[in-house]
Design a protein around this motif. Structure first.
Motif, PDB file in Angstrom:
ATOM      1  N   ILE A 137      -1.685 -14.235   0.256  1.00  0.00           N
ATOM      2  CA  ILE A 137      -2.045 -14.286   1.540  1.00  0.00           C
ATOM      3  C   ILE A 137      -2.489 -13.553   3.150  1.00  0.00           C
ATOM      4  O   ILE A 137      -2.354 -14.274   3.825  1.00  0.00           O
ATOM      5  N   SER A 138      -2.672 -12.614   2.694  1.00  0.00           N
ATOM      6  CA  SER A 138      -2.852 -10.839   3.169  1.00  0.00           C
ATOM      7  C   SER A 138      -3.805 -10.444   2.605  1.00  0.00           C
ATOM      8  O   SER A 138      -3.479 -10.037   1.264  1.00  0.00           O
ATOM      9  N   LEU A 139      -4.263  -9.933   3.031  1.00  0.00           N
ATOM     10  CA  LEU A 139      -5.269  -8.346   2.717  1.00  0.00           C
ATOM     11  C   LEU A 139      -5.483  -7.085   3.477  1.00  0.00           C
ATOM     12  O   LEU A 139      -6.256  -7.396   4.888  1.00  0.00           O
ATOM     13  N   GLU A 140      -5.350  -5.679   3.201  1.00  0.00           N
ATOM     14  CA  GLU A 140      -6.589  -4.833   3.929  1.00  0.00           C
ATOM     15  C   GLU A 140      -6.770  -3.756   2.831  1.00  0.00           C
ATOM     16  O   GLU A 140      -6.033  -3.677   2.149  1.00  0.00           O
ATOM     17  N   ILE A 141      -7.460  -3.199   4.075  1.00  0.00           N
ATOM     18  CA  ILE A 141      -8.505  -2.146   3.233  1.00  0.00           C
ATOM     19  C   ILE A 141      -7.972  -0.898   3.425  1.00  0.00           C
ATOM     20  O   ILE A 141      -7.879  -1.043   4.572  1.00  0.00           O
ATOM     21  N   ILE A 142      -7.544  -0.039   2.797  1.00  0.00           N
ATOM     22  CA  ILE A 142      -7.477   1.744   3.555  1.00  0.00           C
ATOM     23  C   ILE A 142      -8.142   2.159   2.405  1.00  0.00           C
ATOM     24  O   ILE A 142      -8.047   2.138   1.441  1.00  0.00           O
ATOM     25  N   GLY A 143      -9.020   3.176   2.493  1.00  0.00           N
ATOM     26  CA  GLY A 143     -10.067   4.125   2.509  1.00  0.00           C
ATOM     27  C   GLY A 143     -10.454   3.134   1.254  1.00  0.00           C
ATOM     28  O   GLY A 143     -11.361   1.913   1.442  1.00  0.00           O
ATOM     29  N   ASN A 144     -10.336   3.479  -0.261  1.00  0.00           N
ATOM     30  CA  ASN A 144     -11.242   2.609  -1.296  1.00  0.00           C
ATOM     31  C   ASN A 144     -10.128   1.183  -1.806  1.00  0.00           C
ATOM     32  O   ASN A 144     -10.724   0.589  -2.836  1.00  0.00           O
ATOM     33  N   ILE A 195      -3.090  -6.793  -1.051  1.00  0.00           N
ATOM     34  CA  ILE A 195      -2.652  -7.666  -0.837  1.00  0.00           C
ATOM     35  C   ILE A 195      -0.950  -8.046  -1.272  1.00  0.00           C
ATOM     36  O   ILE A 195      -0.578  -7.743  -2.200  1.00  0.00           O
ATOM     37  N   GLY A 196      -1.437  -9.015  -0.200  1.00  0.00           N
ATOM     38  CA  GLY A 196       0.234  -9.562  -0.343  1.00  0.00           C
ATOM     39  C   GLY A 196       0.050 -11.496  -0.920  1.00  0.00           C
ATOM     40  O   GLY A 196      -0.771 -12.158  -0.846  1.00  0.00           O
ATOM     41  N   GLU A 197       1.053 -11.180  -1.437  1.00  0.00           N
ATOM     42  CA  GLU A 197       1.114 -12.120  -2.513  1.00  0.00           C
ATOM     43  C   GLU A 197       2.256 -13.438  -2.493  1.00  0.00           C
ATOM     44  O   GLU A 197       3.692 -12.617  -2.279  1.00  0.00           O
ATOM     45  N   LEU A 198       2.368 -14.217  -1.438  1.00  0.00           N
ATOM     46  CA  LEU A 198       3.872 -15.310  -0.992  1.00  0.00           C
ATOM     47  C   LEU A 198       4.821 -15.389  -1.712  1.00  0.00           C
ATOM     48  O   LEU A 198       5.731 -14.883  -1.847  1.00  0.00           O
ATOM     49  N   ASN A 199       3.969 -15.896  -3.007  1.00  0.00           N
ATOM     50  CA  ASN A 199       5.042 -16.449  -3.610  1.00  0.00           C
ATOM     51  C   ASN A 199       5.778 -15.565  -4.834  1.00  0.00           C
ATOM     52  O   ASN A 199       6.623 -15.497  -5.369  1.00  0.00           O
ATOM     53  N   ALA A 200       5.173 -14.677  -5.328  1.00  0.00           N
ATOM     54  CA  ALA A 200       5.528 -12.935  -6.081  1.00  0.00           C
ATOM     55  C   ALA A 200       6.780 -12.073  -4.669  1.00  0.00           C
ATOM     56  O   ALA A 200       7.019 -11.613  -5.758  1.00  0.00           O
ATOM     57  N   ASN A 201       6.461 -12.051  -3.818  1.00  0.00           N
ATOM     58  CA  ASN A 201       6.976 -11.218  -3.041  1.00  0.00           C
ATOM     59  C   ASN A 201       6.917  -9.765  -3.264  1.00  0.00           C
ATOM     60  O   ASN A 201       7.496  -9.261  -3.626  1.00  0.00           O
ATOM     61  N   SER A 205       0.516  -5.334  -3.390  1.00  0.00           N
ATOM     62  CA  SER A 205      -0.083  -5.034  -4.949  1.00  0.00           C
ATOM     63  C   SER A 205      -1.581  -4.462  -4.603  1.00  0.00           C
ATOM     64  O   SER A 205      -2.105  -4.809  -3.215  1.00  0.00           O
ATOM     65  N   LYS A 206      -2.323  -3.285  -5.492  1.00  0.00           N
ATOM     66  CA  LYS A 206      -3.480  -2.555  -4.724  1.00  0.00           C
ATOM     67  C   LYS A 206      -4.636  -3.063  -5.188  1.00  0.00           C
ATOM     68  O   LYS A 206      -3.507  -2.796  -6.948  1.00  0.00           O
ATOM     69  N   ILE A 207      -5.772  -2.646  -5.501  1.00  0.00           N
ATOM     70  CA  ILE A 207      -6.683  -2.453  -6.358  1.00  0.00           C
ATOM     71  C   ILE A 207      -7.591  -1.029  -5.974  1.00  0.00           C
ATOM     72  O   ILE A 207      -8.343  -1.804  -4.729  1.00  0.00           O
ATOM     73  N   ASP A 208      -8.421  -0.623  -7.012  1.00  0.00           N
ATOM     74  CA  ASP A 208      -9.693  -0.378  -5.976  1.00  0.00           C
ATOM     75  C   ASP A 208     -10.827  -0.843  -6.866  1.00  0.00           C
ATOM     76  O   ASP A 208     -11.465  -1.360  -7.208  1.00  0.00           O
ATOM     77  N   ILE A 209     -11.354  -1.146  -5.291  1.00  0.00           N
ATOM     78  CA  ILE A 209     -13.126  -2.217  -5.011  1.00  0.00           C
ATOM     79  C   ILE A 209     -13.149  -1.556  -5.714  1.00  0.00           C
ATOM     80  O   ILE A 209     -14.858  -2.124  -5.458  1.00  0.00           O
TER      81      ILE A 209
END
Length: 196
Positions: free
Chosen positions: A166-173, A177-183, A186-190
């Motif tokens: 439901i939501s994305l935000e990039i900080i640095g690299n 990721i905000g997951e609504l149903n998983a409450n 998470s983050k990944i190195d893009i």
């Protein structure tokens, strides 16, 4: 959205945009503008705060330097706008109900939406990193990306198997990721060749 020490907040239920001073130990919200219908995504470009008015199917803007900002419509007649992201003079718009991303030229006095990519599965949130636009596909349960400098961009899956992103935000690299149903968030190195 931040501007110096100020954090701008889109209050959907409150039908307003407010702000707080993030340096305050006990911040008090201050109304910036009220009477905004279903404010969703916001983004600051210079002194102008662009606001998605979801139920009104439009993007509006205000001048944050004004003590009593006037809401000005930028583009109307959209179909389910939820999120916006800026790249240069282009404002990208996630259109949830028509499963596409469109863009407008913010320097135009009367911008016309142009489709960038269609056939998505309920695009919900957007984030820009370099020349790439990251797209949270809510019902697709994945994050995809496109090269926004391409004349005909193709969606490439970055991560799948999510639970209603439901939501994305990039900080640095890192892409958060905000997951609504998983409450969860998470983050990944893009910048990784195989983000996990």
């Amino acid at each position: 959205e931040t501007n110096g020490n100020e954090l701008y907040i889109s209050e959907n239920g409150g039908k307003k945009i407010s702000k707080i001073d993030v340096t305050s130990s006990s911040p008090t919200p201050i109304d910036v503008v009220t009477g905004i219908e279903n404010p969703m995504g916001i983004t600051l470009i210079g002194n102008e705060l662009y606001i998605v008015q979801h139920s009104r199917n439009k993007i509006s803007k205000i001048d944050i330097t004004s003590s009593s900002p006037t809401v000005i419509d930028v583009v109307t007649g959209l179909s389910g706008p939820l999120s916006i992201a800026v790249f240069g003079n282009e404002l990208y718009i996630a259109l949830n109900e028509t499963n596409k991303i469109s863009k407008i030229d913010i320097t135009s006095s009367s911008p016309t939406p142009i489709d960038v990519i269609t056939g998505l599965n309920r695009p919900y949130s957007l984030a820009v990193f370099g020349n790439e636009l990251y797209i949270a596909q809510f019902l697709g349960n994945k994050i995809s990306k496109i090269d926004i400098t391409s004349s005909s961009p193709t969606a490439i899956d970055v991560i799948t198997g999510l639970n209603r992103p439901i939501s994305l935000e990039i900080i640095g690299n890192e892409l958060y990721i905000g997951e609504l149903n998983a409450n969860k968030i998470s983050k990944i190195d893009i910048t990784s060749t195989s983000p996990t």
